[in-house]
Design an enzyme around this catalytic site. Sequence first.
Site, PDB file in Angstrom:
ATOM      1  N   CYS A   1       0.476  -1.210  -0.564  1.00 51.81           N
ATOM      2  CA  CYS A   1       0.050  -0.163  -0.444  1.00 51.81           C
ATOM      3  C   CYS A   1       0.739   0.948   0.482  1.00 51.81           C
ATOM      4  O   CYS A   1       0.853   1.893  -1.201  1.00 51.81           O
ATOM      5  CB  CYS A   1      -0.796   0.494   1.291  1.00 51.81           C
ATOM      6  SG  CYS A   1      -2.730  -1.615   1.089  1.00 51.81           S
TER       7      CYS A   1
ATOM      8  N   HIS B   1      -2.389   6.096   4.986  1.00 50.49           N
ATOM      9  CA  HIS B   1      -1.731   5.477   4.863  1.00 50.49           C
ATOM     10  C   HIS B   1       0.114   6.406   4.534  1.00 50.49           C
ATOM     11  O   HIS B   1       0.772   5.103   4.177  1.00 50.49           O
ATOM     12  CB  HIS B   1      -1.876   3.978   4.323  1.00 50.49           C
ATOM     13  CG  HIS B   1      -0.980   3.061   5.028  1.00 50.49           C
ATOM     14  ND1 HIS B   1      -0.837   2.087   4.355  1.00 50.49           N
ATOM     15  CD2 HIS B   1      -1.107   2.743   6.537  1.00 50.49           C
ATOM     16  CE1 HIS B   1      -0.479   0.739   4.802  1.00 50.49           C
ATOM     17  NE2 HIS B   1      -0.164   1.329   6.263  1.00 50.49           N
TER      18      HIS B   1
END
Length: 432
Positions: free
Chosen positions: A73, A126
Site C-alpha cells: 500500500c 497510509h
Amino acid sequence: MKLLIAIFVALYATSCLAGARADTPNIVLIVADHMGASDIGPYGATDVETPSLDTMAAQGVRFTNFNSAAPICGPSRAAMMTGRYPARIGFEDNIDHDGGLSAEIPTVPALLKPKGYKSGLFGKWHLGHAEGTDPLSHGFDEFFGYDEWSINYYTHRNDSGKESLVHNGRIVEREGYLTDILTDESIRFMEEHRGDPFFLYLSYNTALPPYLGPNLPPDRWDAEFNIGTATRADYIAMVEAMDAGIGRVLESLENLGLAENTLVLFTYDHNGRNLVRNAPYSGGFAMLKEGGTRVPLIMRWPQRLPAGETLRRDGIGMDLAATVLNAAGIELGPIELDGRDLIHAPDSDGERTFFWRISLGDFGQAAVRRGKWKLLVHRFSTFSKPTIYLYDLEADPGESMDLYHQKQAFADSLHRELIEWEASVATRDPAA
C-alpha cells in the site's frame, strides 16, 4: 428589462467561468485496495457485477498494461501522490506510527494549489501519522478518512480496537457503512466546491479485511481482521457496494453539470490475494509477479478522451501524478517526475523501462520490465548470489516459463540496468 439584464449577467458570468475553467478540469482519482486484477467487469469479472465501472470504461479508455509502483500500500500510494519511484523518495515500506511522507516532497494536491484547486481526501491515506506527514500537510484542504492500513466498515475501529475515523485530525463518530460514508462525503465535497476546480481523492478501503459487506446486522459488525471465516461472497458484496458508490459519484458529476470537464481515474494501489482472482496473472499482494502489480486503470474525460477505447500503452503508478498535473496545466519547473503523462504521450513514444524493489525480511525481490520482457530477481540474505528469471509477458502473462538461460546475455543486460537504477535512486535528494 431588469430581468433581461439579470439573465445576460448570469450568462456572461457562466461563460467567463467556463472559459477560466477550460484549462483547469476537475479531477477525481478513485483508488481501490487489495482487489483482484480480474475482479471488475471491464477486466473480465464473471461473478462480480460492476455496472458503474463498466459504464465508465465504455465512456472512456481502459489500459491493459498499467502497473502499480509497488505491490504493497504505502509505497504504491506515495508514487501516485509524488510521481516518483518509492525508492527515490525513501518510501519502500509501509510506515509505522513514527514514519511518513515528508512535506518537503511535493505532492499532487500541493502542486495544484497555485491553480486554485481545492483538494479533498476521503478514505485511506497510509502515508503518515506524524505531524508534517498527514494529508493537510501535503496540500489537502480536507481529510475525512483514516491513516491506518484498514478499519472496520461498521465500527470504524482499527485492528487494535481504536476509534480511527477522523476529520481534519479529529476523531469523529459516524453511523453507517464506511463505503457509503466515504461516497457521501465525496459528493458533499464536490457540491461545496462546484465553483472551484477540485481534486477529489476517493480512497476506498474496499476490499481490505475485515470482509464485511453492506447491510449486515449489528451482531456481525465486529469481524476480526483476518480471512479465516470470510468467503468469496463477502468479498463480492464489498466490491459491488463500492461500484454502487462510484456510480453515485459519477451521477453527481452529471447533476452538477461537471462531467464534461472532469477527468475521472480509477485504479488499485496493488492487487490482493486469498479471496481475489488475479487471472491470468500469478502471485498477488506483496509479490513482484504480475498478480501483485498489473492493475486496472480506467480514465474518463469526455472533453479530451475518446470513448470505449482499449490502450496497450505501458504505464506505472507515478504516471497518475504526471497525468493529473499536466491535465491541470501545472508548470513543474525544476521538479522532475519519474512518471509520464498518459493522456498526451503517443503510443509510439518508445519502449519504456520500469523498475521495482521490495524487501520482505530475509527475502527480497526486484524487477525490471521493458516492453514484453520482465526480469525478476530473488534475493536471499543467506546467499550472496541472487536467482534470476526472465519472462515473455505477451506469450506467458502467468510467468510460468523462465527464459533466462535461452536469453542470458539479454537478461544480464537488464540485470545491469536494474543495478544501475538502484544506485541512481540511492544518490538522489528526495526533496529535489
